[in-house]
Design a protein around this motif. Structure first.
Motif, PDB file in Angstrom:
ATOM      1  N   PRO A  43      -6.971 -11.302   1.298  1.00 29.53           N
ATOM      2  CA  PRO A  43      -7.045 -11.742  -0.098  1.00 29.53           C
ATOM      3  C   PRO A  43      -6.030 -11.045  -0.996  1.00 29.53           C
ATOM      4  CG  PRO A  43      -9.233 -11.342   0.773  1.00 29.53           C
ATOM      5  CD  PRO A  43      -8.270 -10.847   1.807  1.00 29.53           C
ATOM      6  N   GLY A  44      -5.358 -11.834  -1.825  1.00 28.72           N
ATOM      7  CA  GLY A  44      -4.443 -11.300  -2.825  1.00 28.72           C
ATOM      8  C   GLY A  44      -3.100 -10.858  -2.302  1.00 28.72           C
ATOM      9  N   CYS A  45      -2.759 -11.200  -1.038  1.00 29.18           N
ATOM     10  CA  CYS A  45      -1.519 -10.706  -0.432  1.00 29.18           C
ATOM     11  C   CYS A  45      -0.454 -11.781  -0.355  1.00 29.18           C
ATOM     12  CB  CYS A  45      -1.789 -10.167   0.976  1.00 29.18           C
ATOM     13  SG  CYS A  45      -2.735  -8.632   0.995  1.00 29.18           S
ATOM     14  N   ALA A  46       0.807 -11.333  -0.365  1.00 27.98           N
ATOM     15  CA  ALA A  46       1.975 -12.171  -0.101  1.00 27.98           C
ATOM     16  C   ALA A  46       2.885 -11.402   0.854  1.00 27.98           C
ATOM     17  CB  ALA A  46       2.694 -12.522  -1.399  1.00 27.98           C
ATOM     18  N   TRP A  47       3.854 -12.101   1.463  1.00 25.45           N
ATOM     19  CA  TRP A  47       4.719 -11.504   2.494  1.00 25.45           C
ATOM     20  C   TRP A  47       6.178 -11.638   2.090  1.00 25.45           C
ATOM     21  CZ3 TRP A  47       3.854  -8.640   6.793  1.00 25.45           C
ATOM     22  CH2 TRP A  47       4.884  -8.511   7.710  1.00 25.45           C
ATOM     23  N   CYS A  48       6.931 -10.570   2.262  1.00 25.44           N
ATOM     24  CA  CYS A  48       8.363 -10.572   1.953  1.00 25.44           C
ATOM     25  C   CYS A  48       9.154 -10.761   3.246  1.00 25.44           C
ATOM     26  CB  CYS A  48       8.767  -9.260   1.274  1.00 25.44           C
ATOM     27  SG  CYS A  48      10.528  -9.171   0.859  1.00 25.44           S
ATOM     28  N   THR A  49       9.985 -11.810   3.295  1.00 31.23           N
ATOM     29  CA  THR A  49      10.798 -12.085   4.490  1.00 31.23           C
ATOM     30  C   THR A  49      12.232 -11.600   4.331  1.00 31.23           C
ATOM     31  OG1 THR A  49      11.433 -14.279   3.677  1.00 31.23           O
ATOM     32  CG2 THR A  49       9.403 -14.124   4.971  1.00 31.23           C
ATOM     33  N   GLN A  50      12.538 -10.990   3.204  1.00 30.00           N
ATOM     34  CA  GLN A  50      13.916 -10.567   2.936  1.00 30.00           C
ATOM     35  C   GLN A  50      14.377  -9.527   3.951  1.00 30.00           C
ATOM     36  OE1 GLN A  50      14.742  -9.653  -1.176  1.00 30.00           O
ATOM     37  NE2 GLN A  50      16.105  -7.974  -0.593  1.00 30.00           N
ATOM     38  N   LEU A  51      15.576  -9.748   4.543  1.00 32.55           N
ATOM     39  CA  LEU A  51      16.127  -8.794   5.505  1.00 32.55           C
ATOM     40  C   LEU A  51      16.479  -7.496   4.792  1.00 32.55           C
ATOM     41  CD1 LEU A  51      18.455 -11.158   7.588  1.00 32.55           C
ATOM     42  CD2 LEU A  51      16.073 -10.515   8.035  1.00 32.55           C
ATOM     43  N   ASP A  52      16.330  -6.403   5.519  1.00 29.87           N
ATOM     44  CA  ASP A  52      16.649  -5.071   4.970  1.00 29.87           C
ATOM     45  C   ASP A  52      15.873  -4.769   3.693  1.00 29.87           C
ATOM     46  OD1 ASP A  52      18.497  -4.612   7.031  1.00 29.87           O
ATOM     47  OD2 ASP A  52      20.084  -5.621   5.908  1.00 29.87           O
ATOM     48  N   PHE A  53      14.707  -5.363   3.568  1.00 25.89           N
ATOM     49  CA  PHE A  53      13.855  -5.064   2.414  1.00 25.89           C
ATOM     50  C   PHE A  53      13.231  -3.681   2.540  1.00 25.89           C
ATOM     51  CE2 PHE A  53       9.406  -5.207   0.779  1.00 25.89           C
ATOM     52  CZ  PHE A  53       9.698  -5.226  -0.563  1.00 25.89           C
ATOM     53  N   LEU A  54      12.900  -3.311   3.773  1.00 27.83           N
ATOM     54  CA  LEU A  54      12.247  -2.026   4.000  1.00 27.83           C
ATOM     55  C   LEU A  54      13.257  -0.897   4.026  1.00 27.83           C
ATOM     56  CD1 LEU A  54       9.688  -2.992   6.796  1.00 27.83           C
ATOM     57  CD2 LEU A  54       9.301  -2.879   4.331  1.00 27.83           C
ATOM     58  N   LYS A  55      12.833   0.229   3.545  1.00 33.77           N
ATOM     59  CA  LYS A  55      13.645   1.437   3.646  1.00 33.77           C
ATOM     60  C   LYS A  55      13.502   2.011   5.049  1.00 33.77           C
ATOM     61  CE  LYS A  55      12.874   2.549  -1.233  1.00 33.77           C
ATOM     62  NZ  LYS A  55      12.300   3.536  -2.181  1.00 33.77           N
ATOM     63  N   SER A  56      14.387   2.881   5.369  1.00 34.48           N
ATOM     64  CA  SER A  56      14.341   3.499   6.694  1.00 34.48           C
ATOM     65  C   SER A  56      13.018   4.236   6.886  1.00 34.48           C
ATOM     66  CB  SER A  56      15.509   4.479   6.854  1.00 34.48           C
ATOM     67  OG  SER A  56      15.439   5.130   8.103  1.00 34.48           O
ATOM     68  N   GLY A  57      12.360   3.941   7.991  1.00 35.37           N
ATOM     69  CA  GLY A  57      11.102   4.606   8.302  1.00 35.37           C
ATOM     70  C   GLY A  57       9.870   3.903   7.776  1.00 35.37           C
ATOM     71  N   GLU A  58      10.048   2.857   6.958  1.00 31.92           N
ATOM     72  CA  GLU A  58       8.890   2.144   6.446  1.00 31.92           C
ATOM     73  C   GLU A  58       8.352   1.175   7.498  1.00 31.92           C
ATOM     74  OE1 GLU A  58       9.023   1.875   1.645  1.00 31.92           O
ATOM     75  OE2 GLU A  58      10.250   0.421   2.719  1.00 31.92           O
ATOM     76  N   ALA A  59       7.025   1.052   7.573  1.00 34.72           N
ATOM     77  CA  ALA A  59       6.387   0.158   8.532  1.00 34.72           C
ATOM     78  C   ALA A  59       6.383  -1.265   7.988  1.00 34.72           C
ATOM     79  CB  ALA A  59       4.960   0.622   8.810  1.00 34.72           C
ATOM     80  N   ASN A  60       6.138  -2.227   8.913  1.00 33.33           N
ATOM     81  CA  ASN A  60       6.131  -3.635   8.518  1.00 33.33           C
ATOM     82  C   ASN A  60       5.024  -3.947   7.513  1.00 33.33           C
ATOM     83  OD1 ASN A  60       8.312  -4.338  10.158  1.00 33.33           O
ATOM     84  ND2 ASN A  60       6.989  -4.629  11.949  1.00 33.33           N
ATOM     85  N   GLU A  61       3.954  -3.118   7.466  1.00 34.08           N
ATOM     86  CA  GLU A  61       2.886  -3.350   6.497  1.00 34.08           C
ATOM     87  C   GLU A  61       3.396  -3.348   5.058  1.00 34.08           C
ATOM     88  OE1 GLU A  61       2.634  -1.381   9.111  1.00 34.08           O
ATOM     89  OE2 GLU A  61       0.572  -1.186   9.840  1.00 34.08           O
ATOM     90  N   ARG A  62       4.539  -2.674   4.848  1.00 31.72           N
ATOM     91  CA  ARG A  62       5.078  -2.595   3.496  1.00 31.72           C
ATOM     92  C   ARG A  62       5.618  -3.941   3.016  1.00 31.72           C
ATOM     93  NH1 ARG A  62       4.272   0.787  -0.190  1.00 31.72           N
ATOM     94  NH2 ARG A  62       6.438   1.108  -0.797  1.00 31.72           N
ATOM     95  N   ARG A  63       5.823  -4.879   3.949  1.00 32.97           N
ATOM     96  CA  ARG A  63       6.236  -6.227   3.552  1.00 32.97           C
ATOM     97  C   ARG A  63       5.044  -7.015   2.980  1.00 32.97           C
ATOM     98  NH1 ARG A  63      11.106  -8.168   5.257  1.00 32.97           N
ATOM     99  NH2 ARG A  63      12.285  -6.862   6.704  1.00 32.97           N
ATOM    100  N   CYS A  64       3.849  -6.565   3.247  1.00 34.93           N
ATOM    101  CA  CYS A  64       2.624  -7.247   2.790  1.00 34.93           C
ATOM    102  C   CYS A  64       2.090  -6.523   1.562  1.00 34.93           C
ATOM    103  CB  CYS A  64       1.589  -7.259   3.913  1.00 34.93           C
ATOM    104  SG  CYS A  64       0.069  -8.151   3.485  1.00 34.93           S
ATOM    105  N   ASP A  65       2.119  -7.206   0.441  1.00 38.66           N
ATOM    106  CA  ASP A  65       1.674  -6.588  -0.809  1.00 38.66           C
ATOM    107  C   ASP A  65       1.320  -7.706  -1.782  1.00 38.66           C
ATOM    108  OD1 ASP A  65       1.082  -4.665  -2.682  1.00 38.66           O
ATOM    109  OD2 ASP A  65       2.957  -3.554  -2.405  1.00 38.66           O
TER     110      ASP A  65
END
Length: 757
Positions: A43-65
Motif C-alpha cells: 500500500p502507498g508504494c511506487a517503483w522507480c525504474t530510472q537507471l543509476d537512480f541508486l547510490k553506490s551500496g544502496e539496495a533495490n528496496e530504495r527504488r520502492c517508496d
C-alpha cells in the motif's frame, strides 16, 4: 407472554450488537520491497525504474517508496498505476413500461491500487407507477378470529388503495399457525381435529404455513378464497411466523412473485418462535432456506427448526422483499426490535379487529418507499466499500458510512458516491453487486487490482549489467557467479579473497561488516532497507519527525539529518518559508527580533509575539537619560542608537530620573527607539503643605462641630417652647363657690340718724 417478549427483545439486541462491525484504519505508509511487483502490492508504494537512480551500496528496496518521496529524490521514471473505472453498461434512467431503468450504471469494471481509494458515482430514481406484488400473510390462531372476519371483506379495498400508487397490482394470501408437533400443537385426536378452546366454536386443524392464494390481479379471487378460511388454534403463545415468512419468500414460483416491487404484509397479535425453539419438539436440523411446500401449498415444519433472524433477513434481501409487520399494540415492542434487524421492514399498530389494515398498509408502503438504502452484497473481504449520499439536492459531506441512505424520497433523482478501497492484491478479478434494498435492479461491479509492473521485455546480457545479467524495471538480475549492483563483481570462494573483501566493508577493525545493516559484495556494502552510506552507517529513517512524517515530508533524510527543500528550515523541516506570523505594522518582528520558523525571536530587552514590548523600559533606558542629562558616557551605545528628544516646558511622563526629570520610551517604525524626556513641574514644600492642610482641616472641622451644636440647641429650645404653648392651650380655669364659705356682713350706723329710729 411478557417473559417471551422480553426474551425476544434481549436476543434481538444481542444479535444486533454482534452484527455490527467497525472498520478502523488510516492511510497506508509505504513499506519498501525488493522487486517492482512486490512494491506495487504494498500500500502507498511506487517503483522507480530510472537507471543509476541508486547510490553506490544502496539496495533495490530504495527504488520502492511513496510517489512523493521518489519525486523528491529526483526519480524521472516512476511506475505508479492509477485506479480506473469503466462502465460496461450505463443505460439512462427510464420510466418507460417496456424498459424501466431505476439504477445507473448497471455494469462496471474497476481497477484499483492497493491502499488507494477510488470513487464510483451511482444514480437512482424510482419509476412512477412501478408494478406491485402484495402477499398478505395472516396469523390464523384462535385470537385472530375477529380479524379474519374483517380480512374477508378487504380484498377490493386493499387493491383500490394500492392502485392509487400504481396501475398494476397483484395480491395473494397465506396463513400460518404453528408446527404440527408437541408442545406447540395438541396431539390429542379430538383437539387435533378441533383446536378451539371451547366446544361451541369449530376450528380447522393447526398447520405451519398454507399458501392459500398465489398472487393474482383479481380481487374477487382474493375475497372468494379468504372467505373459505377458518380460524385454528395452538397451545403456546408464540406462532410459526418466521417459518411462514421464509416459505413465502423462497417459494418464488409457487407464490408467483414477479420482477416488480414485492411487499409481504404480516399480521399477528402474538410473538414468534425463532431458531432454537424447535429443540423443544426434538427438531435440531437448522432451516436450509429452501422451499418445502407440497402440491397443496402446505408446509408442516416438522423437519427443520425455525429460521434465525439473520438467515431470514438475508433471504428477504436476496429476494428483494419488503416486509410490513401489522401487529397489535401489546406486542409492538417485540416486532419493533425484530424490524431493526431486517432491512426494508416497518412496523405498524393493528387494531384488535384489523379494521385499519388498509390504511396501515398504505402508510407503511409510503414509509418504505421513501427510504432508500444502498449497500454492497458479496464484496471480497479485501475490499472496503463505504458511501456518501446526495439527497434532496444537498451535497455529499461528512464521514464515509457503511451504507448509503436517503430519507423522504418520492420520485426525485438521488445520487451516491461509493468509495472502493482494497487492502491487498486480489488473485483474480472479483465480482459483487451494489443494490438498493427492496429493488430488483443492481450494479454489477467487477474489481481487479493493479499489482503487476509494465516495464517492457527484460533485457538479457544488458550493458547496464556489464553483460553479466538481465535488466528489468531498472534492476540487474545477475547471472550465476556475479554480484553487485551492476553485476560487476565475480564471485570468488577463496577464503583470503573473502576476508579481504570483508575488511573493505568495515569502518574499523572493531566494527561489524557493513555496520550490521547490509551485506558485503565485492568489497562494497549493499545496505538493507533504509540504511545507506559507504558502510551502511546511516539510517535514513532516523531523522526527526514532524506531523508524523520524516522531515515533515518537506525534505529528505540523509544519514540522520534532514535536508530541507522549498526554503523550509529546522531540524525536522518544520519551519515554513513564510514570515506571515512575524509581520507587524512596525516591520518584521518590530525590527527588534528575527523571524525563525515563522515565529519572532526577540532581541534582549524586548518581548511579545512581535517583539513590540520593551522589558522594564524605565530601568533599561535610565543610563541613556543620565548620559544626555549629565553629558557623560557613550550615549549612542546606552540608547541603542535611538532617537532622543528633549521636551520644552514641564512634563510628567512614565519614568523619573532624580525627581527632576521624567521620560518615556516607545518603539517607532522598523524598531527605532524613540525616547523623550523633560523637566518635571516645580515641586512644593511638602512639610508646609501638609501642616497647612492639617490646620485648615482642624479649623473647618471645629466650625462644623459648633454649627451643628448650635443648630441642635436651637431645635431643642424650639421644641420645648412648642410643648409649653400646647400645654397652655389645653389648661381650663373654672370658678367654683365654696359652700362652707360665707362672706362677712358689716353694718354701719350713722350717728346722726339714731334719734329717728
Amino acid at each position: 407472554m411478557l417473559l417471551v417478549m422480553r426474551t425476544v427483545v434481549i436476543v434481538t439486541i444481542l444479535l444486533h450488537c454482534f452484527a455490527q462491525r467497525c472498520i478502523l484504519g488510516q492511510e497506508p505508509t509505504c513499506q519498501p520491497q525488493p522487486s517492482c511487483s512486490e512494491c506495487l502490492s504494498s500500500p502507498g508504494c511506487a517503483w522507480c525504474t530510472q537507471l543509476d537512480f541508486l547510490k553506490s551500496g544502496e539496495a533495490n528496496e530504495r527504488r520502492c517508496d511513496s510517489p512523493d518521496s521518489l519525486k523528491t529524490r529526483n526519480c524521472q521514471n516512476v511506475i505508479n498505476p492509477q485506479a480506473s473505472i469503466h462502465a460496461k453498461k450505463n443505460s439512462s434512467l427510464s420510466n418507460h413500461p417496456d424498459n424501466v431503468v431505476q439504477l445507473k450504471p448497471q455494469n462496471v469494471n474497476i481497477k484499483l491500487r492497493v491502499g488507494v481509494p477510488a470513487n464510483l458515482n451511482i444514480e437512482f430514481q424510482r419509476a412512477e407507477g412501478y408494478p406491485i406484488d402484495l402477499y398478505y400473510l395472516m396469523d390464523l390462531s384462535y385470537s385472530m378470529k375477529d380479524d379474519l372476519a374483517q380480512i374477508k371483506t378487504l380484498g377490493q379495498k386493499i387493491l383500490g388503495k394500492l392502485k392509487e400508487i400504481t396501475g398494476t397490482v397483484r395480491i395473494g394470501f397465506g396463513s400460518f399457525v404453528d408446527k404440527e408437533m408437541l408442545p406447540y400443537v395438541s396431539m390429542v385426536k379430538s383437539k387435533r381435529a378441533n383446536p378451539c378452546p371451547n366446544r361451541i366454536d369449530t376450528c380447522q386443524p393447526a398447520f405451519s404455513f398454507q399458501n392459500v392464494l398465489p398472487l393474482t390481479s383479481n380481487d374477487k379471487d382474493f375475497t372468494k378464497e379468504v372467505s373459505k378460511q377458518n380460524i385454528s388454534g395452538n397451545l403456546d403463545s408464540p406462532e410459526a411466523g418466521l417459518d411462514a415468512i421464509m416459505q413465502a419468500a423462497v417459494c418464488e414460483d409457487k407464490i408467483k412473485w414477479g420482477n416488480v416491487t414485492r411487499i409481504l404484509v404480516y399480521t399477528s397479535d402474538d410473538t414468534f418462535h425463532m431458531a432454537g425453539d424447535g429443540r423443544l419438539a426434538g427438531v435440531f436440523q437448522p432451516h436450509d432456506g429452501k422451499c418445502h411446500l407440497n402440491d397443496k401449498g402446505s408446509y408442516n415444519g416438522r423437519s427443520y427448526d425455525y429460521p434465525s433472524v439473520g438467515h431470514l433477513s438475508r433471504i428477504l434481501q436476496d429476494n428483494n422483499i419488503q416486509l410490513i409487520f401489522a401487529v397489535t399494540e401489546e406486542i409492538y415492542p417485540a416486532y419493533k426490535a425484530l424490524s431493526a434487524l431486517i432491512p426494508q421492514s416497518v412496523v405498524g399498530v393493528l387494531k384488535t379487529d384489523s379494521s385499519n389494515v388498509v390504511d396501515l398498509i398504505s402508510e407503511a408502503y409510503g414509509n418504505l418507499s421513501s427510504t432508500l438504502v444502498l449497500e454492497a452484497e458479496g464484496a471480497p473481504k479485501e475490499l472496503d466499500v463505504s458511501y456518501r449520499s446526495i439527497c434532496n439536492g444537498k451535497p455529499a459531506e461528512g464521514e464515509w458510512k457503511d451504507k448509503g441512505e436517503c430519507k423522504g424520497i418520492r420520485h426525485e433523482k438521488v445520487s451516491f458516491v461509493v468509495r472502493l478501497k482494497v487492502s491487498e492484491c486480489l488473485p483474480e478479478p472479483q465480482t459483487f453487486r451494489i443494490k438498493i434494498q427492496g429493488i430488483g435492479e443492481e450494479v454489477k461491479v467487477t474489481v481487479d487490482t493493479q499489482c503487476q509492473c509494465s516495464c517492457g521485455e527484460p533485457e538479457k546480457s544488458s550493458q547496464h549489467c556489464n553483460a553479466n545479467g538481465t535488466l528489468s524495471c531498472g534492476v540487474c538480475s545477475c547471472d550465476k557467479g556475479y554480484l553487485g549492483q551492476h553485476c560487476e563483481c565475480m564471485q570468488n570462494n577463496n577464503m583470503d579473497s573473502i576476508q579481504s573483501m570483508l575488511t573493505l566493508c568495515r569502518q574499523d577493525n572493531n566494527s561489524l561488516v557493513c555496520s550490521g545493516q547490509g551485506s558485503c559484495e565485492c568489497g562494497k556494502c549493499v545496505c538493507h532497507g533504509r540504511y545507506s552510506g559507504k558502510f551502511c552507517q546511516c539510517d535514513d529513517g532516523s531523522c526527526e519527525r514532524y506531523n508524523s512524517m520524516i522531515c515533515n515530508g518537506k525534505g529528505t533524510c540523509n544519514c540522520g539529518t534532514c535536508i530541507c527543500h522549498g526554503n523550509y528550515t529546522g531540524s525536522a523541516c518544520s519551519c515554513p518559508p513564510s514570515t506571515e506570523n512575524c509581520q507587524y505594522n512596525k516591520g518584521l518582528c518590530s525590527g527588534q527580533g528575527k523571524c525563525v520558523c515563522n515565529q519572532c525571536q526577540c532581541n534582549t530587552g524586548f518581548t511579545g509575539s512581535h517583539c513590540s514590548s520593551i522589558l522594564n523600559h524605565c530601568a533599561q533606558f535610565k543610563d541613556c537619560v543620565e548620559c544626555h542629562v549629565e553629558g557623560e558616557g557613550d550615549c549612542a551605545k546606552t540608547c541603542l542608537n535611538g532617537e532622543i528628544t528633549r521636551l520644552d516646558g514641564d512634563h510628567e511622563l512614565d519614568c523619573l530620573y532624580k525627581d527632576t526629570i521624567s521620560y518615556d520610551v516607545e518603539l517607532g517604525p522598523e524598531g527605532k527607539i524613540l525616547l523623550k524626556y523633560g523637566d518635571l513641574p516645580r515641586s512644593i514644600d511638602k512639610t508646609t503643605l501638609i501642616i497647612g492642610i492639617s490646620v485648615s482641616l482642624i479649623i473647618i472641622i471645629g466650625i462644623i462641630i459648633i454649627v451643628i451644636y448650635r443648630g441642635l440647641l436651637e431645635l431643642y429650645d424650639m421644641r420645648e417652647y412648642q410643648n409649653f404653648v400646647k400645654a397652655q392651650k389645653q389648661t381650663q380655669w373654672n370658678e367654683v363657690q365654696n359652700p362652707l364659705f360665707k362672706g362677712a356682713t358689716t353694718t354701719v350706723l350713722n350717728p346722726l340718724h339714731t334719734a329717728d329710729e
